[in-house]
Motif scaffolding. Structure first.
Motif, PDB file in Angstrom:
ATOM      1  N   TRP A  99       0.845  -1.196   0.000  1.00 62.29           N
ATOM      2  CA  TRP A  99       0.000   0.000   0.000  1.00 62.29           C
ATOM      3  C   TRP A  99       0.873   1.236   0.000  1.00 62.29           C
ATOM      4  O   TRP A  99       1.956   1.252   0.601  1.00 62.29           O
ATOM      5  N   ALA A 117      -3.160   3.722  -3.258  1.00 63.08           N
ATOM      6  CA  ALA A 117      -3.434   2.466  -3.962  1.00 63.08           C
ATOM      7  C   ALA A 117      -2.934   1.300  -3.129  1.00 63.08           C
ATOM      8  O   ALA A 117      -1.965   1.417  -2.373  1.00 63.08           O
ATOM      9  N   THR A 119      -2.416  -3.199  -3.358  1.00 56.54           N
ATOM     10  CA  THR A 119      -2.378  -4.393  -4.199  1.00 56.54           C
ATOM     11  C   THR A 119      -2.247  -5.615  -3.315  1.00 56.54           C
ATOM     12  O   THR A 119      -1.436  -5.641  -2.381  1.00 56.54           O
ATOM     13  N   GLN A 137      -6.344  -5.219  -7.292  1.00 60.78           N
ATOM     14  CA  GLN A 137      -5.958  -3.819  -7.180  1.00 60.78           C
ATOM     15  C   GLN A 137      -7.179  -2.949  -6.901  1.00 60.78           C
ATOM     16  O   GLN A 137      -8.279  -3.236  -7.384  1.00 60.78           O
ATOM     17  N   TYR A 138      -6.957  -1.903  -6.125  1.00 61.56           N
ATOM     18  CA  TYR A 138      -8.021  -0.962  -5.741  1.00 61.56           C
ATOM     19  C   TYR A 138      -9.217  -1.699  -5.146  1.00 61.56           C
ATOM     20  O   TYR A 138     -10.381  -1.410  -5.459  1.00 61.56           O
ATOM     21  N   SER A 141     -12.478  -0.153  -3.013  1.00 63.39           N
ATOM     22  CA  SER A 141     -12.438   1.250  -3.426  1.00 63.39           C
ATOM     23  C   SER A 141     -13.779   1.628  -4.020  1.00 63.39           C
ATOM     24  O   SER A 141     -14.325   0.919  -4.865  1.00 63.39           O
ATOM     25  N   GLY A 144     -12.458   3.770  -7.548  1.00 59.56           N
ATOM     26  CA  GLY A 144     -11.312   3.370  -8.340  1.00 59.56           C
ATOM     27  C   GLY A 144     -10.189   4.389  -8.268  1.00 59.56           C
ATOM     28  O   GLY A 144     -10.209   5.319  -7.456  1.00 59.56           O
ATOM     29  N   PRO A 145      -9.187   4.249  -9.121  1.00 60.86           N
ATOM     30  CA  PRO A 145      -8.039   5.161  -9.063  1.00 60.86           C
ATOM     31  C   PRO A 145      -8.426   6.585  -9.440  1.00 60.86           C
ATOM     32  O   PRO A 145      -9.333   6.814 -10.246  1.00 60.86           O
ATOM     33  N   ARG A 168     -11.924  -0.244 -10.318  1.00 61.02           N
ATOM     34  CA  ARG A 168     -12.099  -0.546  -8.892  1.00 61.02           C
ATOM     35  C   ARG A 168     -12.341  -2.043  -8.710  1.00 61.02           C
ATOM     36  O   ARG A 168     -12.926  -2.709  -9.566  1.00 61.02           O
TER      37      ARG A 168
END
Length: 203
Positions: A99, A117, A119, A137-138, A141, A144-145, A168
């Motif tokens: 992270w 972010a 992973t 990933q994400y 969330s 999302g990014p 996300r």
């Protein structure tokens, strides 16, 4: 491990905002041209700890100091970034997580920002060559990014935010195959007996 670096660019191409008067008021023109300088001082401190033969933990602190000097402006930015990671290994299984928080960078009159972010990954090793796993990933969330761009000029202030909700809770399947092949060469047998063959020549 601590790493210190300094980068200085002379007359780099960076953004610049100028104001021109027109019949309908003022025009704000953003262009990219040679400015005076851009310097970045970076200090990265990373700590790694092997808690056991199967578990390792690491954390890092990154500090960056930006100085962006143009023809009509001078901007500075100090940014701290933190990251943590953990990796676990047992028999044929491998899992981990990492992270990092948001990251800021400065170039010209533009300030770029990325969101935090994380992973997560799980791998299974088959034999000595195959690795099959999942990467997330994400996770957890909501949007999302996120990527953010800020223009901070004495003439114009502008902010733009980009969110990618399609990424996300993204889960990917990974398959890796490790192979290696080296050249073989014949061994040379050298006689080092130093026998006298009768001609006064050693072999």
């Amino acid at each position: 491990q601590n790493t210190l670096s300094y980068i200085r660019s002379h007359n780099p191409v960076m953004s610049n905002v100028i104001r021109e008067e027109s019949l309908n008021g003022y025009l704000f023109i953003r262009s990219f041209e040679n400015q005076k300088k851009l310097s970045v001082l970076t200090n990265s401190l990373n700590l790694e700890c092997a808690i056991s033969n199967n578990f390792a933990f690491s954390m890092g602190i990154n500090f960056k100091s930006y100085q962006s000097q143009g023809l009509t402006y001078y901007h500075t930015l100090n940014n701290w970034q933190f990251n943590v990671a953990a990796d676990w290994f047992a028999k044929n299984w491998n899992a981990g997580i990492n992270w990092h928080n948001r990251e800021l960078s400065l170039s010209g009159e533009s300030l770029s920002q990325t969101g935090s972010a994380s992973t997560m990954y799980v791998n299974y090793i088959v034999g000595n060559q195959w690795r099959i796993g999942l990467i997330g990933q994400y996770l957890f969330s909501r949007n999302g990014p996120m990527f953010k761009e800020c223009l901070n000029s004495k003439y114009l202030i502008k902010e733009e935010t980009t969110i990618v909700p399609a990424q996300r809770n993204m889960i990917m399947l990974t398959v890796a195959w490790n192979f290696s092949k080296g050249k073989q060469r014949k061994e040379a047998n050298i006689d080092m007996t130093n026998e006298d063959n009768g001609a006064s020549i050693f072999k």
